[in-house]
Motif scaffolding. Structure first.
Motif, PDB file in Angstrom:
ATOM      1  N   TYR A  36      34.502   0.748 -17.043  1.00  0.00           N
ATOM      2  CA  TYR A  36      34.196  -0.607 -17.473  1.00  0.00           C
ATOM      3  C   TYR A  36      32.708  -0.876 -17.210  1.00  0.00           C
ATOM      4  CZ  TYR A  36      39.138  -1.856 -17.869  1.00  0.00           C
ATOM      5  OH  TYR A  36      40.444  -1.929 -18.246  1.00  0.00           O
ATOM      6  N   GLY A  43      32.595 -11.038 -17.298  1.00  0.00           N
ATOM      7  CA  GLY A  43      33.702 -10.195 -16.866  1.00  0.00           C
ATOM      8  C   GLY A  43      33.440  -8.735 -17.195  1.00  0.00           C
ATOM      9  N   LEU A  44      34.429  -7.902 -16.950  1.00  0.00           N
ATOM     10  CA  LEU A  44      34.308  -6.469 -17.216  1.00  0.00           C
ATOM     11  C   LEU A  44      34.709  -6.168 -18.652  1.00  0.00           C
ATOM     12  CD1 LEU A  44      34.543  -6.705 -14.054  1.00  0.00           C
ATOM     13  CD2 LEU A  44      35.570  -4.427 -14.128  1.00  0.00           C
ATOM     14  N   PHE A  90      31.738   0.322 -13.579  1.00  0.00           N
ATOM     15  CA  PHE A  90      32.859   0.545 -12.675  1.00  0.00           C
ATOM     16  C   PHE A  90      33.791   1.613 -13.236  1.00  0.00           C
ATOM     17  CE2 PHE A  90      32.244  -2.743  -9.607  1.00  0.00           C
ATOM     18  CZ  PHE A  90      31.648  -3.791 -10.284  1.00  0.00           C
ATOM     19  N   GLY A 106      36.206   1.333  -8.278  1.00  0.00           N
ATOM     20  CA  GLY A 106      35.168   1.744  -7.370  1.00  0.00           C
ATOM     21  C   GLY A 106      34.242   0.577  -7.057  1.00  0.00           C
ATOM     22  N   ALA A 107      33.251   0.846  -6.210  1.00  0.00           N
ATOM     23  CA  ALA A 107      32.336  -0.215  -5.784  1.00  0.00           C
ATOM     24  C   ALA A 107      31.273  -0.531  -6.824  1.00  0.00           C
ATOM     25  CB  ALA A 107      31.681   0.184  -4.471  1.00  0.00           C
TER      26      ALA A 107
ATOM     27  N   TYR B  35      42.052 -10.537 -10.010  1.00  0.00           N
ATOM     28  CA  TYR B  35      41.198  -9.753  -9.138  1.00  0.00           C
ATOM     29  C   TYR B  35      40.164 -10.668  -8.486  1.00  0.00           C
ATOM     30  CZ  TYR B  35      42.892  -5.318 -11.063  1.00  0.00           C
ATOM     31  OH  TYR B  35      43.674  -4.238 -11.421  1.00  0.00           O
ATOM     32  N   GLN B  37      36.337 -10.490  -6.930  1.00  0.00           N
ATOM     33  CA  GLN B  37      35.147  -9.663  -6.869  1.00  0.00           C
ATOM     34  C   GLN B  37      34.106 -10.364  -5.996  1.00  0.00           C
ATOM     35  OE1 GLN B  37      33.105  -8.833 -10.584  1.00  0.00           O
ATOM     36  NE2 GLN B  37      32.091  -7.045  -9.726  1.00  0.00           N
ATOM     37  N   GLN B  41      30.443  -5.998  -4.795  1.00  0.00           N
ATOM     38  CA  GLN B  41      31.614  -5.133  -4.629  1.00  0.00           C
ATOM     39  C   GLN B  41      32.380  -4.997  -5.933  1.00  0.00           C
ATOM     40  OE1 GLN B  41      34.085  -6.222  -1.319  1.00  0.00           O
ATOM     41  NE2 GLN B  41      32.340  -6.731  -0.015  1.00  0.00           N
ATOM     42  N   GLY B  42      33.296  -4.040  -5.943  1.00  0.00           N
ATOM     43  CA  GLY B  42      34.175  -3.883  -7.087  1.00  0.00           C
ATOM     44  C   GLY B  42      35.330  -4.870  -7.004  1.00  0.00           C
ATOM     45  N   PRO B  43      35.987  -5.105  -8.124  1.00  0.00           N
ATOM     46  CA  PRO B  43      37.139  -6.016  -8.129  1.00  0.00           C
ATOM     47  C   PRO B  43      38.260  -5.510  -7.235  1.00  0.00           C
ATOM     48  CG  PRO B  43      36.368  -5.587 -10.367  1.00  0.00           C
ATOM     49  CD  PRO B  43      35.677  -4.610  -9.472  1.00  0.00           C
ATOM     50  N   PHE B  45      42.311  -6.062  -6.282  1.00  0.00           N
ATOM     51  CA  PHE B  45      43.555  -6.533  -6.892  1.00  0.00           C
ATOM     52  C   PHE B  45      44.236  -7.562  -6.006  1.00  0.00           C
ATOM     53  CE2 PHE B  45      47.235  -6.297  -9.517  1.00  0.00           C
ATOM     54  CZ  PHE B  45      48.347  -6.216  -8.681  1.00  0.00           C
ATOM     55  N   GLN B  48      49.788  -9.185  -9.832  1.00  0.00           N
ATOM     56  CA  GLN B  48      50.061  -9.078 -11.259  1.00  0.00           C
ATOM     57  C   GLN B  48      51.352  -9.820 -11.582  1.00  0.00           C
ATOM     58  OE1 GLN B  48      51.685  -5.464 -13.626  1.00  0.00           O
ATOM     59  NE2 GLN B  48      49.460  -5.309 -13.848  1.00  0.00           N
ATOM     60  N   LEU B  88      33.836 -14.154  -7.251  1.00  0.00           N
ATOM     61  CA  LEU B  88      34.155 -14.283  -8.668  1.00  0.00           C
ATOM     62  C   LEU B  88      35.618 -13.873  -8.842  1.00  0.00           C
ATOM     63  CD1 LEU B  88      33.053 -14.764 -11.594  1.00  0.00           C
ATOM     64  CD2 LEU B  88      32.656 -12.290 -11.687  1.00  0.00           C
ATOM     65  N   LEU B  90      38.554 -12.926 -11.275  1.00  0.00           N
ATOM     66  CA  LEU B  90      38.719 -12.392 -12.618  1.00  0.00           C
ATOM     67  C   LEU B  90      40.191 -12.326 -12.995  1.00  0.00           C
ATOM     68  CD1 LEU B  90      36.198  -9.440 -12.261  1.00  0.00           C
ATOM     69  CD2 LEU B  90      35.868 -11.446 -13.708  1.00  0.00           C
ATOM     70  N   LEU B 103      42.929  -3.011 -19.314  1.00  0.00           N
ATOM     71  CA  LEU B 103      42.870  -4.422 -18.987  1.00  0.00           C
ATOM     72  C   LEU B 103      41.748  -5.066 -19.795  1.00  0.00           C
ATOM     73  CD1 LEU B 103      43.132  -4.399 -15.089  1.00  0.00           C
ATOM     74  CD2 LEU B 103      44.964  -4.688 -16.757  1.00  0.00           C
ATOM     75  N   PHE B 105      39.414  -8.366 -19.609  1.00  0.00           N
ATOM     76  CA  PHE B 105      39.001  -9.342 -18.610  1.00  0.00           C
ATOM     77  C   PHE B 105      38.395 -10.588 -19.233  1.00  0.00           C
ATOM     78  CE2 PHE B 105      39.339  -7.349 -14.441  1.00  0.00           C
ATOM     79  CZ  PHE B 105      39.567  -6.025 -14.776  1.00  0.00           C
ATOM     80  N   GLY B 106      38.628 -11.711 -18.556  1.00  0.00           N
ATOM     81  CA  GLY B 106      37.881 -12.917 -18.846  1.00  0.00           C
ATOM     82  C   GLY B 106      36.531 -12.877 -18.143  1.00  0.00           C
ATOM     83  N   ASN B 107      35.740 -13.925 -18.348  1.00  0.00           N
ATOM     84  CA  ASN B 107      34.415 -13.980 -17.736  1.00  0.00           C
ATOM     85  C   ASN B 107      34.446 -14.454 -16.287  1.00  0.00           C
ATOM     86  OD1 ASN B 107      32.965 -12.941 -19.895  1.00  0.00           O
ATOM     87  ND2 ASN B 107      32.785 -14.951 -20.871  1.00  0.00           N
TER      88      ASN B 107
END
Lengths: 115, 114
Positions: A36, A43-44, A90, A106-107, B35, B37, B41-43, B45, B48, B88, B90, B103, B105-107
Motif C-alpha cells: 500500500y 488513507g492507504l 507499507f 509493517g512500520a 485501524y 495509525q 507507525q504502521g496501522p 488492527f 473487524q 489517525l 482508518l 482492503l 481505505f478511507g482517508n
C-alpha cells in the motif's frame, strides 16, 4: 502469528533511477502479501498483491513486486522512479490458513525521489 | 462509485471524553475493519465487523468498541479517552467472500486528545 518487517525507514533515489522498497514476512503457512502507499493526510491506497501463482506481480503506477518464498521476502520495485512516487509505503501480510482475518502492516518506508 | 467515506475528518477531544467515528464502506463491500495509525507507525488492527458482529479483535482495550449496521456502515466508539489515543483512525472495507481481496481505505479521522 503473522508479521512483516520493513528494514529501511527511508529510501532516497534520484528520479529515473530504479526504486526498491524491502519487505520480509513471517507466517505459519502460505502468505497473502500486499503493498500500500500513503500520501500525506490520506488513507492507504492499494498497489498490488500476491496470492498465488507467478512470483512477479504487477500493480498500479508501474510498480511490481517479487515474491521469494525461500527468503520470505516481497520487495516492491519500480524500474524508473518519479518525483510523484515520494510517499510512505507499507507492506502487509495475511495468513489465509489461520482464522486470522486481519492484515498486519509493517512500520512503513518513506520514499523520497529527488528531481 | 463512492469509495470508503469517514466522518469527521478531524476531531479534538479532552481526556476522559467519549468519541464516535463513522464509516461508510465502498459500494458492494460487506466487511469493515478499523485501524489505528499513530504518528510515524504502521496501522494497528483494532477490530473487524462482518454481518453486524465483531469477527476479530486486535490488542485494544474494551474502551474501544464498535458497531456495524444492516447497510454495512460502521462506527468506532472510544470511551474514557487518553492522550495516547491521539492518532489517525482508518476504516477499511472489503469483501468477506474474497480472502485475497484488498482492503480499501478511507482517508481517516484525525483524533487529537488534549
Amino acid at each position: 502469528a503473522q508479521s512483516v518487517a520493513q528494514p529501511e525507514d527511508q529510501v532516497n533515489v534520484a528520479e529515473g533511477n530504479p526504486l526498491t522498497v524491502k519487505c520480509t514476512y513471517s507466517v505459519s503457512g502460505n502468505p497473502y502479501l500486499f503493498w500500500y502507499v500513503q500520501y500525506p493526510n490520506r488513507g492507504l491506497q492499494f498497489l498490488l498483491k500476491y496470492i498465488t501463482g507467478d512470483n512477479l506481480v504487477k500493480g498500479s503506477y508501474g510498480f511490481e513486486a517479487e515474491f521469494n518464498k525461500s527468503q520470505t521476502s516481497f520487495h516492491l520495485k519500480k524500474p524508473s522512479a518519479l518525483v510523484s512516487d515520494s510517499a510512505l509505503y507499507f507492506c502487509a501480510v495475511r495468513d489465509p490458513g489461520s482464522n486470522d482475518y486481519k492484515l498486519s502492516f509493517g512500520a512503513g518506508t518513506t520514499v523520497t525521489v529527488r528531481a | 462509485d463512492a469509495g470508503v467515506t469517514q466522518s469527521p475528518t478531524h476531531l479534538i477531544k479532552t481526556r476522559g471524553q467519549q468519541v464516535t467515528l463513522r464509516c461508510s464502506p465502498k459500494s458492494g463491500h460487506d466487511t469493515v475493519s478499523w485501524y489505528q495509525q499513530a504518528l510515524g507507525q504502521g496501522p494497528q488492527f483494532i477490530f473487524q465487523y462482518y454481518e453486524e458482529e465483531e469477527r476479530q479483535r486486535g490488542n485494544f482495550p474494551d474502551r474501544f468498541s464498535g458497531h456495524q449496521y444492516p447497510n454495512y456502515s460502521s462506527e468506532l466508539n472510544v470511551n474514557a479517552l487518553l492522550l495516547g489515543d491521539s492518532a489517525l483512525y482508518l476504516c477499511a472495507s472489503s469483501l468477506a467472500g474474497g480472502p485475497g481481496s484488498p482492503l480499501h481505505f478511507g482517508n481517516g479521522t484525525r483524533l487529537t486528545v488534549t
